[in-house]
Design a protein around this motif. Structure first.
Motif, PDB file in Angstrom:
ATOM      1  N   LEU A 689       0.827  -1.210   0.000  1.00 34.27           N
ATOM      2  CA  LEU A 689       0.000   0.000   0.000  1.00 34.27           C
ATOM      3  C   LEU A 689       0.865   1.266   0.000  1.00 34.27           C
ATOM      4  N   VAL A 690       1.869   1.301   0.879  1.00 34.14           N
ATOM      5  CA  VAL A 690       2.732   2.483   0.957  1.00 34.14           C
ATOM      6  C   VAL A 690       3.495   2.671  -0.349  1.00 34.14           C
ATOM      7  N   SER A 691       4.016   1.577  -0.914  1.00 31.31           N
ATOM      8  CA  SER A 691       4.767   1.683  -2.170  1.00 31.31           C
ATOM      9  C   SER A 691       3.881   2.188  -3.293  1.00 31.31           C
ATOM     10  N   GLY A 692       2.661   1.637  -3.393  1.00 29.97           N
ATOM     11  CA  GLY A 692       1.759   2.066  -4.452  1.00 29.97           C
ATOM     12  C   GLY A 692       1.339   3.512  -4.297  1.00 29.97           C
ATOM     13  N   LEU A 693       1.017   3.921  -3.065  1.00 27.45           N
ATOM     14  CA  LEU A 693       0.625   5.314  -2.831  1.00 27.45           C
ATOM     15  C   LEU A 693       1.788   6.264  -3.066  1.00 27.45           C
ATOM     16  N   ALA A 694       3.009   5.831  -2.706  1.00 26.60           N
ATOM     17  CA  ALA A 694       4.181   6.677  -2.962  1.00 26.60           C
ATOM     18  C   ALA A 694       4.382   6.886  -4.454  1.00 26.60           C
ATOM     19  N   ALA A 695       4.239   5.804  -5.234  1.00 25.22           N
ATOM     20  CA  ALA A 695       4.392   5.924  -6.684  1.00 25.22           C
ATOM     21  C   ALA A 695       3.357   6.877  -7.262  1.00 25.22           C
ATOM     22  N   MET A 696       2.117   6.767  -6.798  1.00 27.77           N
ATOM     23  CA  MET A 696       1.080   7.654  -7.317  1.00 27.77           C
ATOM     24  C   MET A 696       1.272   9.091  -6.844  1.00 27.77           C
ATOM     25  N   LEU A 718       8.852   5.412 -11.871  1.00 29.65           N
ATOM     26  CA  LEU A 718       9.641   4.178 -11.843  1.00 29.65           C
ATOM     27  C   LEU A 718      10.725   4.243 -10.768  1.00 29.65           C
ATOM     28  N   ILE A 719      11.392   5.391 -10.651  1.00 30.97           N
ATOM     29  CA  ILE A 719      12.452   5.549  -9.643  1.00 30.97           C
ATOM     30  C   ILE A 719      11.873   5.434  -8.235  1.00 30.97           C
ATOM     31  N   THR A 720      10.751   6.094  -7.995  1.00 28.36           N
ATOM     32  CA  THR A 720      10.124   6.005  -6.676  1.00 28.36           C
ATOM     33  C   THR A 720       9.768   4.562  -6.326  1.00 28.36           C
ATOM     34  N   LEU A 721       9.143   3.881  -7.264  1.00 30.15           N
ATOM     35  CA  LEU A 721       8.698   2.520  -6.990  1.00 30.15           C
ATOM     36  C   LEU A 721       9.890   1.578  -6.795  1.00 30.15           C
ATOM     37  N   CYS A 722      10.909   1.716  -7.624  1.00 29.66           N
ATOM     38  CA  CYS A 722      12.090   0.855  -7.486  1.00 29.66           C
ATOM     39  C   CYS A 722      12.810   1.108  -6.165  1.00 29.66           C
ATOM     40  N   ALA A 723      12.994   2.369  -5.803  1.00 28.91           N
ATOM     41  CA  ALA A 723      13.691   2.689  -4.551  1.00 28.91           C
ATOM     42  C   ALA A 723      12.913   2.179  -3.347  1.00 28.91           C
ATOM     43  N   THR A 724      11.599   2.334  -3.381  1.00 32.12           N
ATOM     44  CA  THR A 724      10.784   1.889  -2.244  1.00 32.12           C
ATOM     45  C   THR A 724      10.795   0.372  -2.118  1.00 32.12           C
ATOM     46  N   THR A 725      10.631  -0.321  -3.210  1.00 35.34           N
ATOM     47  CA  THR A 725      10.559  -1.780  -3.137  1.00 35.34           C
ATOM     48  C   THR A 725      11.933  -2.416  -2.903  1.00 35.34           C
ATOM     49  N   LEU A 726      12.993  -1.746  -3.352  1.00 39.56           N
ATOM     50  CA  LEU A 726      14.336  -2.239  -2.992  1.00 39.56           C
ATOM     51  C   LEU A 726      14.554  -2.135  -1.481  1.00 39.56           C
ATOM     52  N   ALA A 781      10.266   8.561  -2.231  1.00 40.00           N
ATOM     53  CA  ALA A 781      10.708   7.201  -1.906  1.00 40.00           C
ATOM     54  C   ALA A 781      11.311   7.136  -0.509  1.00 40.00           C
ATOM     55  N   GLY A 782      12.095   8.149  -0.136  1.00 37.49           N
ATOM     56  CA  GLY A 782      12.669   8.177   1.205  1.00 37.49           C
ATOM     57  C   GLY A 782      11.611   8.223   2.287  1.00 37.49           C
ATOM     58  N   ALA A 783      10.597   9.040   2.082  1.00 32.76           N
ATOM     59  CA  ALA A 783       9.511   9.122   3.060  1.00 32.76           C
ATOM     60  C   ALA A 783       8.752   7.801   3.145  1.00 32.76           C
ATOM     61  N   ALA A 784       8.514   7.175   1.997  1.00 40.64           N
ATOM     62  CA  ALA A 784       7.803   5.890   1.991  1.00 40.64           C
ATOM     63  C   ALA A 784       8.621   4.809   2.701  1.00 40.64           C
ATOM     64  N   ALA A 785       9.941   4.794   2.470  1.00 43.77           N
ATOM     65  CA  ALA A 785      10.805   3.808   3.129  1.00 43.77           C
ATOM     66  C   ALA A 785      10.762   3.981   4.639  1.00 43.77           C
ATOM     67  N   ALA A 786      10.720   5.238   5.104  1.00 44.26           N
ATOM     68  CA  ALA A 786      10.649   5.496   6.538  1.00 44.26           C
ATOM     69  C   ALA A 786       9.343   4.960   7.125  1.00 44.26           C
ATOM     70  N   VAL A 787       8.237   5.173   6.426  1.00 36.55           N
ATOM     71  CA  VAL A 787       6.939   4.689   6.908  1.00 36.55           C
ATOM     72  C   VAL A 787       6.929   3.161   6.973  1.00 36.55           C
ATOM     73  N   ILE A 788       7.442   2.516   5.926  1.00 38.34           N
ATOM     74  CA  ILE A 788       7.478   1.044   5.902  1.00 38.34           C
ATOM     75  C   ILE A 788       8.332   0.503   7.043  1.00 38.34           C
TER      76      ILE A 788
END
Length: 803
Positions: A689-696, A718-726, A781-788
């Protein structure tokens, strides 16, 4: 067994001479052979079909068919991943089949058949109708038949009828395939073979592993069914939404020389979203992990009867093991013959023991030690025999000696001596030193009828500790796996061996004769105690059942017919390769080299496979959730989908596809726990959910109100999604070791190659020329990674408190 008078003959002379080789060959040519498979192994065709014709492959094939029509070819790369994964899965399972089948040949039953008047060993498939089959203690009947001769022959039919009491067989009595000999010996004529015999249904079923409830399989099936049904409404909603934007996007993709127009563009967006929703590599990676596990165990001479057995191995938290053959060597040595009174000398008693050993056509380890240690037996004719059985715990022979009839019995002191007697006290004192003690007694009448026994001597046998027993017990202690020694021997003797090996709880052995499965405290005793002696076969099964009712996953090791019921009751039955055919046929795992030290590798391999499957499932389901999230948001906002299918292929390969292959085969020692589906979704759903919302979020920020996304906008998403999922990959890959760091670094390098090289930018339609879009992507992506990370930490703490 030698008898001199005319009315008694040897077993070979009393039974029919069987078929000739020519008669057997003719019956085989007429289709009257025992044509049942050696084991329930899938054929090559079945393996290929199982890997090719899957639900996921069907979904991907439909999506590829759409791209094949509308193009361009880059957008169909996702199908190549499926082809590669399918090939890898097929090859690995074929390797596992080869390993299993080669080991199964070694493990297969070799019935003894009378051909041309002599006894020969054949494969089960070579037995034909009317063959005369010879059986003795530990053998399992491979065909149906009728007894033609018997010497104290007792058959256990509990696997067929559920009745635990052995059945005495006389000439003319039926023999059912799947039953096994617990005492005596005999011969029977095959009356039903092949598909008509009970063996076609039961022996194959006994040799096939099937988990009554596989949490892993059933959990994944539920998840995949749920995803399959969601594809239709999400795909339809997305297609409907994209059709309103098709005219605006046509100009961008028509330059590639492919089919253009609103419908084609909408279909590309739909395919890009649905491809990411499908966990295309998950099922295949599970098959690969199972297959590799089987191959690895095969190299250690360990036969896993069926691939899903590895799941049970991963969950084992209690190992019940016998003493003889596991903690101690099967071979024993006669240490002492100790007369209990002055009426018999050692030389005379040794002569009696030699005669008893010579009268046993299939000596067990104790009798083999007497045969080797007592010298040449006297030529006393045998009048009657009572063969050894686990239930009686003694055997006997009546001889005709020059002095007249003599009746001798040999067995467990507790079975032959009265409670509180001096003989039993003397035997207990010797057994407390860790020695095996048998009582030799003299009966006042024939051993196969009512009689009274007078104790005469103690027979002391020495057992050698297996050099690998102590390290194996130490391994299980470190891994929080409880070990319980369950033996038919004297409890004090078993406890002495366990103490020497450093097993916790060995100071308080339990005599199973004082236990009753019906008692209220039976379960508590089984839970707390570590060493059990004088355990009957039925009690072994009750003990295993009590542990399972207590919530434990139980592995039972054994090698004799007295272990069969417990092996069948346990979650995982582990038989020794040199054990009885009956024990090997019902076990899920067979240690062909008889090494107890192989068992830690078996358990560790199960943990590695299941633990890694859980990690991989986390990754693939995270991908599914973020894809659903993005597709839903795009549909609700009525904006163009931010990716082409080629973008989804790149993201999937770099973040989950390639890394999951390595993670599925990595070391993992954590014991599997119940709740696979819940644990997997606890990370996958919030991370997705966080990754998808971050990408959008990135998409809406860089789109900035425009109706048509540019290549730079798509690249930012693409960069946001790749960075978050990595980052999710890093969380799942714990604990960290050097090769995992190299793996993640390699994936980042692949991504940068696609982003920064002209060839990669052209092939994947990427553009990093807008610094503002790239910075925005990285910040989100950084903010999403922190939330995850916060969600994962809180979840770990919650689970730790619950445990």
């Amino acid at each position: 067994m030698v008898q001199q008078d005319g009315e008694a003959a040897t077993l070979e002379e009393a039974a029919p001479t069987g078929l000739t080789s020519a008669q057997a060959a003719q019956r085989l040519a007429e289709g009257l052979g025992n044509d049942v498979p050696v084991r329930a192994s899938r054929t090559v065709g079945q393996i290929i079909r199982a890997n090719v014709f899957t639900r996921i492959n069907a979904m991907v094939a439909v999506l590829f068919g759409i791209i094949a029509v509308i193009g361009p070819v880059q957008d169909g790369l996702f199908a190549l991943v499926i082809v590669i994964n399918t090939l890898i899965g097929t090859v690995q399972e074929l390797r596992a089949k080869k390993t299993l089948d080669s080991l199964a040949i070694v493990n297969a039953a070799r019935p003894r058949v009378v051909r041309d008047g002599t006894v020969v060993e054949l494969s089960s498939q070579e037995v034909v109708l009317d063959d005369v089959v010879e059986v003795a203690s530990g053998d399992q009947a491979v065909v149906d038949g009728v007894v033609v001769s018997a010497s104290g022959l007792e058959m256990d039919e509990s696997l067929l009828t559920g009745e635990a009491d052995p059945v005495l067989k006389q000439p003319g009595d039926p023999i059912m395939s799947g039953s096994f000999v617990v005492a005596g010996s005999g011969r029977f004529r095959a009356t039903r073979v092949g598909r008509e015999a009970y063996a076609a249904r039961l022996t194959e079923e006994a040799a096939r592993f099937s988990l009554v409830r596989s949490e892993l399989r059933s959990g994944l099936d539920r998840i995949l069914r749920f995803i399959t049904w969601l594809l239709f409404p999400i795909g339809g909603l997305l297609l409907y939404s994209q059709l309103f934007l098709g005219a605006q996007v046509t100009e961008e993709v028509s330059a590639g020389g492919t089919v253009s127009g609103p419908l084609a563009d909408a279909l590309r967006g739909m395919v890009a979203a649905l491809v990411s929703m499908v966990p295309e590599g998950l099922v295949l990676l599970i098959s690969i992990a199972f297959a590799v596990g089987v191959v690895r165990l095969g190299r250690r001479r360990c036969l896993v009867q069926e691939l899903p057995a590895i799941e049970g191995l991963a969950r084992v938290d209690v190992v019940c093991t016998d003493k003889t053959g596991t903690l101690t060597d099967t071979g024993m040595r006669l240490a002492e013959v100790r007369p209990l009174d002055g009426s018999h000398d050692v030389a005379g008693l040794t002569e009696v023991l030699a005669a008893l050993a010579a009268a046993d056509p299939r000596p067990n380890p104790s009798m083999a030690a007497l045969r080797d240690g007592c010298g040449t037996p006297p030529e006393w004719p045998v009048a009657s025999v009572m063969p050894f059985s686990s239930a009686r715990r003694w055997s006997g022979v009546s001889f005709t000696t020059p002095e007249g009839s003599r009746h001798w019995v040999l067995g467990a002191p507790e079975a032959l001596a009265a409670a509180g007697s001096p003989a039993l006290a003397a035997a207990s004192a010797v057994a407390a030193r860790g020695l095996r003690v048998l009582l030799l007694g003299r009966a006042d009448a024939a051993v196969d009828g009512p009689h009274t026994v007078v104790p005469v001597a103690l027979v002391v046998l020495e057992q050698r500790m297996r050099p690998d027993a102590a390290p194996t017990l130490d391994y299980f202690a470190r891994q929080d796996v409880a070990v319980k020694v369950v033996s038919g021997d004297n409890a004090a003797s078993v406890a002495a061996v366990a103490r020497d090996l450093g097993l916790d709880g060995a100071e308080s052995p339990v005599d199973a004769r004082e236990l009753s499965p019906g008692e209220a405290h039976f379960g508590d005793t089984v839970e707390k105690a570590t060493v059990f002696g004088r355990v009957s076969p039925e009690q072994k099964r009750s003990l295993v059942a009590a542990l399972r009712r207590g919530g434990h996953t139980v592995a039972m090791t054994g090698d004799g017919v007295n272990d069969v019921l417990a092996l069948k009751e346990a979650d995982i039955g582990v038989a020794m390769g040199s054990g009885s055919p009956a024990a090997r046929s019902v076990a899920q795992v067979v240690l062909l080299d008889d090494r107890f030290a192989t068992l830690p590798h078996v358990v560790a391999e199960g943990r590695r496979v299941i633990g890694n499957i859980e990690r991989v499932a986390n990754l693939f389901l995270t991908k599914t959730v973020y894809s659903m999230t993005m597709a839903t948001v795009v549909s609700l906002l009525a904006v163009a989908y931010p990716f082409f299918p080629r973008h989804a292929t790149l993201i999937n390969a770099v973040t989950f596809g390639i890394p999951s292959f390595f993670l599925a085969l990595a070391p993992n020692t954590e014991r599997a726990r119940p709740g696979f589906v819940a644990r997997t979704l606890r990370l996958a759903v919030p991370a997705g959910l966080v990754s998808g919302l971050a990408a959008m979020t990135t998409y809406l920020l860089v789109l900035d109100g425009a109706s048509v996304p540019t290549p730079a906008d798509r690249t930012a998403v693409l960069i946001t999604l790749c960075a978050t999922t990595l980052w999710v990959l890093l969380l799942v890959a714990r604990p960290y070791v050097w090769w995992k760091a190299v793996l993640v670094a390699g994936m980042v390098a692949v991504l940068l190659t696609a982003l920064l090289t002209p060839l990669g930018q052209a092939f994947f339609a990427l553009d990093v020329s807008d610094p503002g879009a790239v910075v925005t992507a990285l910040a989100v992506a950084g903010a999403a990674a922190a939330v995850i990370t916060v969600v994962r930490v809180l979840d770990d703490r919650f689970l730790a408190r619950r445990r």
